[in-house]
Design a protein around this motif. Sequence first.
Motif, PDB file in Angstrom:
ATOM      1  N   SER A  35     100.736 102.235  39.107  1.00  0.00           N
ATOM      2  CA  SER A  35     100.479 103.637  39.428  1.00  0.00           C
ATOM      3  C   SER A  35     101.103 104.528  38.357  1.00  0.00           C
ATOM      4  N   THR A  66      95.687 106.083  44.303  1.00  0.00           N
ATOM      5  CA  THR A  66      95.286 106.249  42.908  1.00  0.00           C
ATOM      6  C   THR A  66      93.800 106.505  42.732  1.00  0.00           C
ATOM      7  N   TYR A 112     100.799 110.139  43.475  1.00  0.00           N
ATOM      8  CA  TYR A 112      99.604 109.436  43.958  1.00  0.00           C
ATOM      9  C   TYR A 112      99.933 108.642  45.221  1.00  0.00           C
ATOM     10  N   PRO A 168      94.791 109.117  36.527  1.00  0.00           N
ATOM     11  CA  PRO A 168      94.711 107.907  37.369  1.00  0.00           C
ATOM     12  C   PRO A 168      94.512 106.664  36.510  1.00  0.00           C
TER      13      PRO A 168
END
Length: 528
Positions: free
Chosen positions: A143, A396, A148, A412
């Motif tokens: 991540s 995400t 997120y 992302p």
Amino acid sequence: MRVPPTVLTGNLSRSPLVVMGFMILFAGAAYKSASYVIAGDMVGLAYVAMALIACAFILVILNNWRNGLYFFLIWLLFEDFARKYLGNNMAIFFAKDVLAAFVYLSFFLAYRRKEVTSFRPPFLVPVLLFVWFGVMQVFNPASTHLVYGVLGLKLFFYYVPLLIVGYALLNSEEELRRFFFLNMILAAIIVSLGIVQAIVGHTFLNPVNLANDIRELSTNYRTAPISGAIAYRPNSVFVSTGRFTNFLLVIWLLVFGFSGYLLLRHKRGRSLAFVVLALTVAGLALCSSRGVVLWSSGSAIVGSAAFVWGAPWRQREVLRVLRTVQRTALSIVLGIVVLLATYPEALLSRVALYTETLSPSSSASQLQNRTWDYPLRNFLGAFSYDRWPYGYGIGTTSLGTQYVARIFHAKPPVIGVESGFGTLVVEMGIGGLILWFVMTFAILLSAWGVVKKLRGSPWFPLAFVIFWYAGLLLIPITFTGMQAYQDFVLNAYFWLLLGILFRLPTLAVSAQYAAAAQFPQTYNPRMR
């Protein structure tokens, strides 16, 4: 020293500190309002008004969590209306979550005072396992930002406590009717506005200058591939047409089930339920969403068969159930006939879109592709990512990632796929998908047990539509995309209605005892 409960909630409105705080807040709000009026800034004035309303809501919530829950539902449904007229401000977007937090706090205080009924869901362990796994995925090394993960936790789990709140809400049949009557009134307003917007176009209920993030969502038109008929996709009070069509599906199921309950149990409210059913049919016909039309049509057929199967045959009340089916069919016919007589062009353009893209005999049919081939291809595409065994972190590829990327400058890690099951694999790996199925089947098996228990009772129609909604949302709708489950309207109603479902048997038993108490006991000379 134990603090009296009234100090915590009951006398909040009379507490000197609270009164002084609201006087200061009112004075500050009056000053800011005057400055905005002088400057001609209506947007700033609207923010002040909303802040005052939010403070009033919070005070009401802390004093009475039941009323607070209803205020939360009202804000949940109309929050988008304020957001799209105020530039898609994110502070407004999170206002519902603040209200929900105060509902949880007020409910917890009532629980500490032993004023509410506790509830341990039979599927608690699978849900907690999925929550635990989701929390672990916040710290997934793939991540790109911790936010997120926070976003993913909110979308997946923030409204889970509504399960407990919904169970405690129904302490009587009066409260049950109150809940559904409020939802029918709200639905009548929202659906009616959506019908008008579908006919007039995107200029109705949408500001002239829409924020870039929601402009396409609010001005979406579809064209029939063969006839070229153009159909606008209305969004009503919401920022997107998807949220409005999702709301239509929920309301269709709720009003359908509540109509069956009323015909078996109460006379009051049947006319309102019939009107809302007809309005919802008209809204579904004009929504230009093929998926929702298919889900609602299939639900009506399955629900009608289920109502007959679960009818109270021993009490010879099956005719009332057949009247429910008859009224539903009549409402469908009435809604279509009224539209055809008043606005034939608006209806026929949608009919052309549906038939040309859904009919198997049409040369432009997309039925097979959109219902199976496309989501299956996206689901299998999730396994093309290198980290499919472990995932890239919860949140995400979820709704709202564009805001995280813009505000926190964190891109992302992957684009994602258009399949809900595939999204689970991309975000949380194969373990997340397995735990999703474990949680889903645990919920549905427990819910089906309640439905069978209520077979032959007036509460069966309500129990079945809630079970059916849970099954639709968790399996086929999620298979086609995760957006529906992560939609805050569908998610909040899902957990809230699930709690209501498990409380229905208690109401049924209470009603049986109340009915038995109305008859005097037969005299027995042996009893002294």
